[in-house]
Structures are given as structure tokens and as C-alpha cells.
Design an enzyme around this catalytic site. Sequence first.
Site, PDB file in Angstrom:
ATOM      1  N   GLY A   1     -30.681 -50.959 -17.187  1.00  0.00           N
ATOM      2  CA  GLY A   1     -30.947 -50.378 -18.502  1.00  0.00           C
ATOM      3  C   GLY A   1     -30.844 -51.320 -19.690  1.00  0.00           C
ATOM      4  CB  SER A   2     -30.732 -54.993 -20.193  1.00  0.00           C
ATOM      5  OG  SER A   2     -31.871 -55.418 -19.503  1.00  0.00           O
ATOM      6  CG  ASN A   3     -36.096 -54.241 -20.641  1.00  0.00           C
ATOM      7  OD1 ASN A   3     -36.605 -54.982 -21.473  1.00  0.00           O
ATOM      8  ND2 ASN A   3     -35.842 -54.629 -19.401  1.00  0.00           N
TER       9      ASN A   3
ATOM     10  NE  ARG B   1     -44.767 -43.012  -3.665  1.00  0.00           N
ATOM     11  CZ  ARG B   1     -43.702 -43.797  -3.783  1.00  0.00           C
ATOM     12  NH1 ARG B   1     -42.868 -43.942  -2.790  1.00  0.00           N
ATOM     13  NH2 ARG B   1     -43.487 -44.452  -4.894  1.00  0.00           N
TER      14      ARG B   1
ATOM     15  CB  THR C   1     -41.484 -54.478 -19.516  1.00  0.00           C
ATOM     16  OG1 THR C   1     -41.201 -55.870 -19.644  1.00  0.00           O
ATOM     17  CG2 THR C   1     -40.232 -53.762 -19.036  1.00  0.00           C
ATOM     18  CG  HIS C   2     -44.118 -57.481 -13.702  1.00  0.00           C
ATOM     19  ND1 HIS C   2     -43.573 -56.854 -12.602  1.00  0.00           N
ATOM     20  CD2 HIS C   2     -44.521 -58.704 -13.278  1.00  0.00           C
ATOM     21  CE1 HIS C   2     -43.666 -57.649 -11.555  1.00  0.00           C
ATOM     22  NE2 HIS C   2     -44.231 -58.783 -11.929  1.00  0.00           N
TER      23      HIS C   2
ATOM     24  CG  ASP D   1     -54.355 -50.131 -13.449  1.00  0.00           C
ATOM     25  OD1 ASP D   1     -53.346 -50.318 -12.724  1.00  0.00           O
ATOM     26  OD2 ASP D   1     -55.296 -50.945 -13.524  1.00  0.00           O
TER      27      ASP D   1
ATOM     28  N   GLY E   1     -53.152 -49.276  -9.997  1.00  0.00           N
ATOM     29  CA  GLY E   1     -52.768 -50.398  -9.145  1.00  0.00           C
ATOM     30  C   GLY E   1     -51.320 -50.820  -9.343  1.00  0.00           C
TER      31      GLY E   1
ATOM     32  CG  ASP F   1     -46.547 -54.705 -11.655  1.00  0.00           C
ATOM     33  OD1 ASP F   1     -46.203 -53.754 -12.373  1.00  0.00           O
ATOM     34  OD2 ASP F   1     -45.797 -55.216 -10.819  1.00  0.00           O
TER      35      ASP F   1
HETATM   36  C1  GAR Z   1     -36.748 -55.854 -15.957  1.00  0.00           C
HETATM   37  O1  GAR Z   1     -36.708 -57.266 -15.871  1.00  0.00           O
HETATM   38  C2  GAR Z   1     -38.147 -55.349 -15.644  1.00  0.00           C
HETATM   39  O2  GAR Z   1     -39.161 -56.231 -16.003  1.00  0.00           O
HETATM   40  C3  GAR Z   1     -38.093 -55.232 -14.144  1.00  0.00           C
HETATM   41  O3  GAR Z   1     -36.835 -54.690 -13.889  1.00  0.00           O
HETATM   42  C4  GAR Z   1     -35.910 -55.195 -14.869  1.00  0.00           C
HETATM   43  C5  GAR Z   1     -35.134 -54.019 -15.389  1.00  0.00           C
HETATM   44  O4  GAR Z   1     -34.016 -54.431 -16.122  1.00  0.00           O
HETATM   45  N1  GAR Z   1     -39.173 -54.401 -13.687  1.00  0.00           N
HETATM   46  C6  GAR Z   1     -39.927 -54.697 -12.639  1.00  0.00           C
HETATM   47  O5  GAR Z   1     -39.701 -55.641 -11.893  1.00  0.00           O
HETATM   48  C7  GAR Z   1     -41.077 -53.750 -12.400  1.00  0.00           C
HETATM   49  N2  GAR Z   1     -41.982 -54.286 -11.428  1.00  0.00           N
HETATM   50  P1  GAR Z   1     -33.143 -53.365 -16.922  1.00  0.00           P
HETATM   51  O6  GAR Z   1     -32.878 -52.172 -15.994  1.00  0.00           O
HETATM   52  O7  GAR Z   1     -31.879 -54.108 -17.252  1.00  0.00           O
HETATM   53  O8  GAR Z   1     -33.908 -52.954 -18.140  1.00  0.00           O
END
Ligand code: GAR
Length: 194
Positions: free
Chosen positions: A6-8, A59, A102-103, A135, A137, A139
Site C-alpha cells: 500500500g505505499s502507492n 474466476r 502502475t507497473h 485493457d 491484455g 500490462d
Molecule cells: C508497485 O511497485 C506496483 O507497480 C506493483 O506492485 C507494487 C505495489 O506496491 N504492481 C505490479 O507489479 C503490477 N503488475 P505497494 O503495494 O507498496 O503500493
Amino acid sequence: MVSGTGSNLRALLEAHDDPAYGARVVGVVSDRPGIRALEIAREAGIPTAVVALRDFEDRAAWDRATAEAVGVFAPDLVVLAGFMKLFGPDFLARWGGRIVNTHPALLPSFPGAHGVRDALAYGVKVSGCTVIVVDEGVDSGPIVAQVAVPVEADDDEESLHERIKLVERALLVDVVGRIAREGMTVDGRQVRLG
Ligand code: GAR
């Protein structure tokens, strides 16, 4: 939407305290109970919901329930802030075009669940983070914004991911605020903010 630490999400919650930011987090949905991201949401007084795949027959049922759980909060935008599951047709039919993710790599290189590990294994000297419109796919959606992060010679997955996360959260906060304040237009693979 969250699956991890959850840092984002924390960065978005810090930003939304300022009314000038333009966006507010109205709810947090997770596919996993007991994660730190849910605690962060609760500490901030944000309502949460957990929709775990194991509680559903298949699913498709999970996908429908997740779309419903998000709908309870009636968001204008769905932000995947470390959400680690792929959506199916039902979720995308309802929310498609209004989901950003975010990736932790420079897409279209190194999509999937292990973007940092895969970039290091390949031996790239520059990686980074990417915000995309989701979308159907993995990423593969149109790119909204990217920031590059140099790879250091002694980086391991953890150290590189931590440095990427520093710029990633700033980028995500910036992009979400701009979408809220100025709007976003998607034309094929071209994305315009404002
Ligand atoms: C982030 O770096 C995000 O880009 C990644 O998980 C982390 C979550 O961090 N997501 C992916 O890899 C999606 N393919 P957080 O839980 O500390 O926000």
C-alpha cells in the site's frame, strides 16, 4: 485497488488531503484480506472491501463480484495501486477506459507480476515505472506516463524495486490528479491528459 503493502495508496491518501489535488479516494478494494494496504485505508477512514478469488466458484464469478464491489463506491476512476490480478470481460465491460494501473518497469518491456525481477534478469541498465490505461491484455494498455530509473551494478530485486517505488508513487499521484483536474483522452494508443 490493492493487493500488497500500500505505499502507492498511502501516497494517494496524502495527496487527497489537499482539496486542490482534485481527486479523492472514495474506497479501497482488495483481492486479499489482512494486507497492509487495507490497514492504511482503514487508518485513513476510507471504506474497504475484500473480494477474494477463493470465495467464488470460478474466476468469472469473482470478476463480477469485484466489479460490483467497486461499483458500491461509484468511482470516476479505478486506480490499480499494486493490484496483482487480471480482470475478465465483465469487469472491463463495466469499468474499461476508466482504469489506470502502475507497473514497476518500462512497458512494453517486462509486463506481468515480476517486472523488476525480469528486468534485472535481462540485464537492463535502465528500468523505471509506467502508468497505463488497463485493457484486456497483461500490462498492454495505452501508456499514460513513464519515468526511467537507472539500474545500479549491485542492485537486487528489493533495492531496485524500492528505488522505482519512490518515483512510481510520485508519478501515480501526479497522473491521477491530472486526470481528475484536466481529464484524459484515449485515442487508440495515444493518451492525452488535459
Ligand atoms: C508497485 O511497485 C506496483 O507497480 C506493483 O506492485 C507494487 C505495489 O506496491 N504492481 C505490479 O507489479 C503490477 N503488475 P505497494 O503495494 O507498496 O503500493
